[in-house]
Design an enzyme around this catalytic site. Structure first.
Site, mmCIF file in Angstrom:
data_model
loop_
_atom_site.group_PDB
_atom_site.id
_atom_site.type_symbol
_atom_site.label_atom_id
_atom_site.label_comp_id
_atom_site.label_asym_id
_atom_site.label_seq_id
_atom_site.Cartn_x
_atom_site.Cartn_y
_atom_site.Cartn_z
ATOM 1 N N ILE A 129 -4.172 4.313 0.424
ATOM 2 C CA ILE A 129 -4.690 4.666 1.749
ATOM 3 C C ILE A 129 -5.875 5.617 1.612
ATOM 4 O O ILE A 129 -6.880 5.495 2.319
ATOM 5 C CB ILE A 129 -3.589 5.349 2.594
ATOM 6 C CG1 ILE A 129 -2.365 4.453 2.704
ATOM 7 C CG2 ILE A 129 -4.116 5.699 3.975
ATOM 8 C CD1 ILE A 129 -1.108 5.195 3.142
ATOM 9 N N TYR B 119 0.837 -1.200 0.000
ATOM 10 C CA TYR B 119 0.000 0.000 0.000
ATOM 11 C C TYR B 119 0.868 1.244 0.000
ATOM 12 O O TYR B 119 2.017 1.230 0.428
ATOM 13 C CB TYR B 119 -0.958 0.007 1.200
ATOM 14 C CG TYR B 119 -0.297 0.237 2.551
ATOM 15 C CD1 TYR B 119 -0.111 1.521 3.059
ATOM 16 C CD2 TYR B 119 0.125 -0.843 3.337
ATOM 17 C CE1 TYR B 119 0.478 1.730 4.304
ATOM 18 C CE2 TYR B 119 0.716 -0.643 4.577
ATOM 19 C CZ TYR B 119 0.887 0.641 5.054
ATOM 20 O OH TYR B 119 1.475 0.848 6.283
ATOM 21 N N CYS B 120 0.293 2.340 -0.511
ATOM 22 C CA CYS B 120 0.927 3.652 -0.489
ATOM 23 C C CYS B 120 -0.196 4.685 -0.460
ATOM 24 O O CYS B 120 -1.369 4.331 -0.330
ATOM 25 C CB CYS B 120 1.856 3.847 -1.686
ATOM 26 S SG CYS B 120 1.040 3.629 -3.289
ATOM 27 N N THR B 121 0.135 5.958 -0.595
ATOM 28 C CA THR B 121 -0.866 7.003 -0.385
ATOM 29 C C THR B 121 -2.051 6.891 -1.332
ATOM 30 O O THR B 121 -3.199 6.802 -0.905
ATOM 31 C CB THR B 121 -0.223 8.397 -0.521
ATOM 32 O OG1 THR B 121 0.921 8.480 0.332
ATOM 33 C CG2 THR B 121 -1.218 9.483 -0.138
#
Length: 275
Positions: free
Chosen positions: A185, A156-158
């Site tokens: 996210i 996951y990342c922003t």
């Protein structure tokens, strides 16, 4: 396209950062509701960009001071130009991730962001590699995550952009069952705050951080550099020769004049603008 886009944004009071590459386009911009609607129409008018995903937040004022549009070799520089995005991990919706947690599924959650992003917020039980920048991702995968090759892994990342290549590199490196959180996210916390996201979310604009949770036990995971109180906020030391990233509560940032030390407070080269 880059020059056209910059000119249009300047003419329509759109501010932010937009990056174009052969891979596509990624950016964050701010403007009035009316101008942002026009912006979306302008950008999707290009046939190549007609399927763009806009993720939107409300804010009381511009989240940027200027407008930058850049042409880049990679949307996010990670020394991954030879990685094929089509090999990326299977897309996992926020609903499916919530189900993973609720059912106690055996999986490994891996943060593909930098250390200063994961320091103030992360998913429950996530692995948060101490990366200074995304260029270290290969090393993280090859050395730190190699024991998880046979497990179910969720990256996951922003906003999901970094995970396009982060997950693809894992697949190409022999990881058996890789997912990427679809929309990142941002997509999850809009739908399911107060669940499995802990702390605040680092953002690359004037807001600095987004705090989605209302439950006290989920609001903050970091502590103020100065007083030790729980917080999700950060500053860059105002001594431009230092520029150190510091987690700080609002009270202490003011008391310390937005600097990390007495020496920096006395620096002749300090930022003039205060957040």
């Amino acid at each position: 396209m880059v020059l056209e886009h910059l000119h249009w944004c300047l003419q329509n009071d759109i501010k932010g950062r937009v990056f174009f590459a052969s891979e596509g386009v990624n950016g964050t911009v701010s403007g009035t509701t009316e101008n942002i609607e026009r912006y979306k129409q302008q950008l999707t008018a290009y046939s190549e960009l007609s399927d763009i995903w806009f993720k939107e937040d409300e804010t009381e004022e511009h989240a940027f001071n200027k407008m930058h549009v850049r042409l880049k070799n990679e949307i996010v520089h990670g020394d991954l130009r030879n990685v094929y995005i089509e090999h990326g991990g299977k897309r996992l919706s926020p609903e499916e991730l919530l189900q993973f947690y609720q059912e106690g599924k055996d999986f490994v959650m891996v943060d593909a962001r930098n250390w200063y992003e994961s320091k103030i917020g992360k998913f429950k039980n996530a692995i948060t590699p101490p990366m200074k920048n995304f260029r270290e991702w290969k090393k993280v995968v090859d050395e730190d995550l190699k024991d998880h090759k046979d497990k179910t892994v969720v990256t996951y990342c922003t906003g999901g952009i970094r995970c396009e290549k982060a997950s693809a590199y894992m697949v190409e490196s022999g990881f058996k069952n890789v997912f990427q959180l679809d929309g990142g996210i941002v997509n999850f916390i809009k739908k399911f705050p107060d669940t499995y996201w802990e702390g605040g979310m680092f953002v690359f604009d004037e807001r600095r951080v987004v705090e989605p949770n209302t439950k006290d036990e989920l609001k903050h995971i970091a502590e103020c550099h100065f007083c030790g109180e729980p917080t999700s906020y950060y500053i860059n030391c105002h001594n431009t020769y230092c520029d150190k990233i510091i987690v700080s509560c609002h009270k202490c940032k003011v008391e310390n004049d937005y600097c990390c030390s007495e020496q920096c407070r006395k620096s002749p080269k300090k930022r003039k603008r205060y957040h």
